[in-house]
Each structure stands twice: as structure tokens, then as C-alpha cells.
Scaffold this active site. Structure first.
Site, PDB file in Angstrom:
ATOM      1  N   LYS A  67       0.810  -1.230   0.000  1.00 54.07           N
ATOM      2  CA  LYS A  67       0.000   0.000   0.000  1.00 54.07           C
ATOM      3  C   LYS A  67       0.843   1.280   0.000  1.00 54.07           C
ATOM      4  O   LYS A  67       0.382   2.319  -0.459  1.00 54.07           O
ATOM      5  CB  LYS A  67      -0.933   0.014   1.211  1.00 54.07           C
ATOM      6  N   GLY A 130      -6.468   2.402  18.579  1.00 53.66           N
ATOM      7  CA  GLY A 130      -5.447   1.975  17.627  1.00 53.66           C
ATOM      8  C   GLY A 130      -4.970   3.152  16.796  1.00 53.66           C
ATOM      9  O   GLY A 130      -5.702   4.145  16.638  1.00 53.66           O
ATOM     10  N   ALA A 131      -3.719   3.050  16.309  1.00 54.79           N
ATOM     11  CA  ALA A 131      -3.154   4.151  15.529  1.00 54.79           C
ATOM     12  C   ALA A 131      -2.354   3.624  14.338  1.00 54.79           C
ATOM     13  O   ALA A 131      -1.388   4.241  13.896  1.00 54.79           O
ATOM     14  CB  ALA A 131      -2.271   5.019  16.428  1.00 54.79           C
ATOM     15  N   GLY A 133      -2.380   1.726  10.259  1.00 47.26           N
ATOM     16  CA  GLY A 133      -2.818   2.165   8.932  1.00 47.26           C
ATOM     17  C   GLY A 133      -4.333   2.320   8.828  1.00 47.26           C
ATOM     18  O   GLY A 133      -4.834   3.310   8.268  1.00 47.26           O
ATOM     19  N   ALA A 134      -5.064   1.378   9.379  1.00 40.04           N
ATOM     20  CA  ALA A 134      -6.531   1.424   9.281  1.00 40.04           C
ATOM     21  C   ALA A 134      -7.071   2.632  10.049  1.00 40.04           C
ATOM     22  O   ALA A 134      -7.947   3.363   9.564  1.00 40.04           O
ATOM     23  CB  ALA A 134      -7.123   0.139   9.837  1.00 40.04           C
ATOM     24  N   ARG A 155      -1.735   1.861  22.396  1.00 40.16           N
ATOM     25  CA  ARG A 155      -0.706   1.329  23.289  1.00 40.16           C
ATOM     26  C   ARG A 155       0.530   2.224  23.225  1.00 40.16           C
ATOM     27  O   ARG A 155       1.043   2.660  24.234  1.00 40.16           O
ATOM     28  CB  ARG A 155      -0.374  -0.106  22.846  1.00 40.16           C
ATOM     29  N   ILE A 217     -13.492  -3.150  13.434  1.00 46.72           N
ATOM     30  CA  ILE A 217     -13.206  -3.411  12.008  1.00 46.72           C
ATOM     31  C   ILE A 217     -12.725  -4.849  11.766  1.00 46.72           C
ATOM     32  O   ILE A 217     -12.573  -5.263  10.636  1.00 46.72           O
ATOM     33  CB  ILE A 217     -12.233  -2.383  11.388  1.00 46.72           C
ATOM     34  N   TYR A 219     -13.204  -8.663  11.162  1.00 51.40           N
ATOM     35  CA  TYR A 219     -14.364  -9.434  10.689  1.00 51.40           C
ATOM     36  C   TYR A 219     -14.130 -10.941  10.788  1.00 51.40           C
ATOM     37  O   TYR A 219     -14.939 -11.728  10.294  1.00 51.40           O
ATOM     38  CB  TYR A 219     -14.797  -9.008   9.284  1.00 51.40           C
ATOM     39  N   GLY A 240     -17.352  -5.399  11.269  1.00 54.69           N
ATOM     40  CA  GLY A 240     -16.196  -5.076  10.436  1.00 54.69           C
ATOM     41  C   GLY A 240     -16.301  -5.422   8.959  1.00 54.69           C
ATOM     42  O   GLY A 240     -15.699  -4.743   8.123  1.00 54.69           O
TER      43      GLY A 240
HETATM   44  P1  ATR Z   1      -3.357  -1.874  10.496  1.00 52.47           P
HETATM   45  O1  ATR Z   1      -2.635  -1.339   9.304  1.00 52.47           O
HETATM   46  O2  ATR Z   1      -4.232  -3.066  10.205  1.00 52.47           O
HETATM   47  O3  ATR Z   1      -4.081  -0.816  11.261  1.00 52.47           O
HETATM   48  P2  ATR Z   1      -0.963  -1.871  12.122  1.00 52.47           P
HETATM   49  O4  ATR Z   1      -0.471  -0.687  11.387  1.00 52.47           O
HETATM   50  O5  ATR Z   1      -0.015  -2.998  12.373  1.00 52.47           O
HETATM   51  O6  ATR Z   1      -2.217  -2.532  11.434  1.00 52.47           O
HETATM   52  O7  ATR Z   1      -1.592  -1.361  13.525  1.00 52.47           O
HETATM   53  C1  ATR Z   1      -1.924  -2.237  14.520  1.00 52.47           C
HETATM   54  C2  ATR Z   1      -2.592  -1.482  15.685  1.00 52.47           C
HETATM   55  O8  ATR Z   1      -2.942  -2.466  16.656  1.00 52.47           O
HETATM   56  C3  ATR Z   1      -1.676  -0.508  16.395  1.00 52.47           C
HETATM   57  O9  ATR Z   1      -2.452   0.539  16.920  1.00 52.47           O
HETATM   58  C4  ATR Z   1      -1.080  -1.362  17.524  1.00 52.47           C
HETATM   59  O10 ATR Z   1      -0.621  -0.632  18.644  1.00 52.47           O
HETATM   60  P3  ATR Z   1       0.886  -0.024  18.664  1.00 52.47           P
HETATM   61  O11 ATR Z   1       0.878   1.162  17.773  1.00 52.47           O
HETATM   62  O12 ATR Z   1       1.100   0.338  20.087  1.00 52.47           O
HETATM   63  O13 ATR Z   1       1.777  -1.110  18.186  1.00 52.47           O
HETATM   64  C5  ATR Z   1      -2.300  -2.166  17.898  1.00 52.47           C
HETATM   65  N1  ATR Z   1      -1.969  -3.414  18.582  1.00 52.47           N
HETATM   66  C6  ATR Z   1      -1.549  -4.576  18.015  1.00 52.47           C
HETATM   67  N2  ATR Z   1      -1.368  -5.520  18.967  1.00 52.47           N
HETATM   68  C7  ATR Z   1      -1.690  -4.952  20.163  1.00 52.47           C
HETATM   69  C8  ATR Z   1      -1.727  -5.408  21.527  1.00 52.47           C
HETATM   70  N3  ATR Z   1      -1.412  -6.664  21.849  1.00 52.47           N
HETATM   71  N4  ATR Z   1      -2.120  -4.533  22.487  1.00 52.47           N
HETATM   72  C9  ATR Z   1      -2.458  -3.277  22.171  1.00 52.47           C
HETATM   73  N5  ATR Z   1      -2.452  -2.773  20.905  1.00 52.47           N
HETATM   74  C10 ATR Z   1      -2.068  -3.601  19.917  1.00 52.47           C
END
Ligand code: ATR
Length: 275
Positions: A67, A130-131, A133-134, A155, A217, A219, A240
Site C-alpha cells: 500500500k 489503535g493508531a 494504517g486502518a 498502546r 473493524i 471481521y 467489520g
Molecule cells: P493496520 O494497518 O491493520 O491498522 P498496524 O499498522 O499494524 O495494522 O496497527 C496495529 C494497531 O494495533 C496498532 O495501533 C497497535 O498498537 P501499537 O501502535 O502500540 O503497536 C495495535 N496493537 C496490536 N497488537 C496490540 C496489543 N497486543 N495490544 C495493544 N495494541 C495492539
């Protein structure tokens, strides 16, 4: 004419997009194909892009892990996609590749089609968990649509701050859990709770606002532990898989100029996902 569409990514053999776009061709009375064009990460991406150009497609979707990588191969980048820094849809027009991102807008369409009252004038307070890509796509779509009160809990606080460009409206997950009763819309975008960890939930939802809408989101499974909590508190929930449908609808529109009717798509996809 017959549209030539497809998907690049890796691994994508089990993608639901060919099924979705087949329904869209039928619903719009347009002719075309949507093929899976898996590109292994061991391949030379530049060479693969050269070969893709020769296929003279009308457009294609881009998924993980390409992407961001696709951007340097585009001729034009849409404003929203530029803000998000990722592209999931490419329109091939007059020999040029134009990049879009339909994920966030697709998500918002799915939410507002189920809960149109969320778009009324009264300001809604939104929490994104969460922060990644989505979350980024959804955040920019919300802002673009006029939702100005958006908080991000993550986190890693740095990642949330980077996404927002400020420390304001950033929360820890613990703070979000404690202050959950101030939000009208709660959107879960992390991978926590996805199969095979379906018993996990990113936060617990104990003091939800009376009319809160809770969305996830993920699913797989459709009914996540996160949504189960909201349902047991008799709050409105949003699944989702509908994001998947509406991001595809918007991509189809970009390629063909026609908006497929979505009636019963939701149920049909639900049946496929639940086997
Ligand atoms: P996507 O593109 O699908 O959004 P990503 O960019 O890998 O996937 O983002 C994953 C999100 O899930 C992030 O917000 C991540 O938190 P961090 O930024 O702190 O890494 C969150 N996430 C994944 N596993 C987690 C966990 N066990 N506890 C808390 N947050 C988690």
C-alpha cells in the site's frame, strides 16, 4: 466495454474481493473481470509493476504489503491518499496510474449507512482505538466528513501523536477505558481480538453512554469479544465486514463511475464468512 480489474498483494489467495466485485458487475449490469495477481515479496517489485502496466487494466486494488510501496509507481496521488500515505485503489486512465485510498471513506459509508443518525448536526464525540494504517484512514475520513471531536487511544502514545499531529486528543488505553462514557462512537481498529485470539478485547466496556455505537473493524470473527461486551450492555454495534464491502463499492465507483446497490450484500458476505 469489459472492465479489467484486479488485486495485488501478498498473500491474497483467500481474498473476498473477487466475489464482491462479481456481485457489483451483476448489480450494475456492467461486464468485466477481477483477478487475483499475487506478487511474492521475493519478486522485484519494479519489474512486476512494468509487467502490470502492460496488462492494460482499468484499475486495481492494492493490499498488504504494497500500500505504501505502490506510491512511487503512480503518476497522480489523490489528496486523501496523500494525507493517509497509503493507496489501496489505482485507476488506470489514459496511460496514467492515479492512486486513491478508499478504506477510510468506505468505513464511514458503512457506518453511516447503518446509523444515518450519526451524521446529524449535533457534534459527536468519537474514540478510535489503535493508531495503525486502518486507524489513519478512518481518522482522515472522519475529519473530512466534519467529525471534529476525535480522540485516539493507543498502546504506543507516540504513534497516536504522530497520527494526530498533536498531543491533544491522545489517550492511553487505560484512560480510554476509564473515560469511555464520554464517547458517542467507539471504533476498534487494532488487531486485538482477531482469530485465533478471539477471547481478547483491547479494553473493557463497562460504562458506555446510553446511545453509544460500538464498532469493530475485525471481521474474523464477526462477533468479536469487544462487540459482545457492547451487545450485552444493549448498545448498538457495527460489524467489520461492512467496511470491506463499502471500500470496494467506492473503488468500483472510481473505476466505472457506477455505484452498486448494496442491498443484502451485508448478509451475503456474512454467510460466506460464517461458512
Ligand atoms: P493496520 O494497518 O491493520 O491498522 P498496524 O499498522 O499494524 O495494522 O496497527 C496495529 C494497531 O494495533 C496498532 O495501533 C497497535 O498498537 P501499537 O501502535 O502500540 O503497536 C495495535 N496493537 C496490536 N497488537 C496490540 C496489543 N497486543 N495490544 C495493544 N495494541 C495492539
Amino acid at each position: 466495454m469489459s472492465y479489467k480489474l484486479g488485486l495485488i498483494g501478498f498473500p491474497i489467495k483467500h481474498s473476498l474481493s473477487p466475489w464482491i466485485h462479481k456481485q457489483f458487475f451483476e448489480r450494475t449490469n456492467l461486464e468485466g473481470s477481477y483477478s487475483i495477481m499475487e506478487i511474492s515479496t521475493e519478486k522485484d517489485f519494479l519489474e512486476e509493476m512494468k509487467q502490470l502496466k502492460e496488462k492494460e487494466l482499468n484499475g486495481f486494488n492494492v493490499t498488504v504489503p504494497y500500500k505504501v510501496k505502490i506510491i512511487e509507481h503512480l503518476d497522480v496521488l489523490d489528496e486523501q491518499a496523500e494525507k493517509i500515505g497509503a493507496v489501496n485503489t489505482v485507476l488506470c486512465k489514459n496511460g496514467k496510474w492515479i492512486g486513491y485510498n478508499t478504506d477510510g471513506i468506505g468505513y464511514l459509508r458503512s457506518l453511516l449507512s447503518k446509523y444515518p443518525e450519526l451524521a446529524n448536526e449535533e457534534e459527536k464525540s468519537v474514540l478510535i482505538l489503535g493508531a495503525g494504517g486502518a486507524a489513519k484512514g478512518i481518522y482522515h475520513a472522519l475529519i473530512h466528513h466534519g467529525f471534529n471531536n476525535v480522540t485516539i487511544a493507543n498502546r504506543s502514545l507516540e504513534k497516536a501523536e504522530q497520527l494526530l499531529g498533536t498531543r491533544e486528543h491522545v489517550m492511553t488505553l487505560e484512560e480510554a477505558e476509564k473515560q469511555i462514557n464520554i464517547f458517542d462512537i467507539i471504533i476498534q481498529t487494532t488487531s486485538v481480538g482477531m482469530k485465533p485470539n478471539q477471547d481478547k478485547s483491547i479494553i473493557s466496556l463497562n460504562h458506555l453512554k446510553e446511545n453509544a455505537v460500538v464498532s469493530d473493524i475485525i471481521y474474523q470473527p464477526l462477533m468479536t469479544s469487544f462487540l459482545k461486551q457492547a451487545k450485552s450492555l444493549h448498545r448498538s454495534i457495527h460489524f467489520g465486514h461492512t467496511m470491506l464491502l463499502y471500500q470496494a463499492q467506492y473503488a468500483f465507483e472510481i473505476w466505472t463511475g457506477k455505484q452498486p446497490d448494496m442491498e443484502n450484500m451485508d448478509k451475503a458476505l456474512q454467510n460466506i464468512l460464517e461458512g
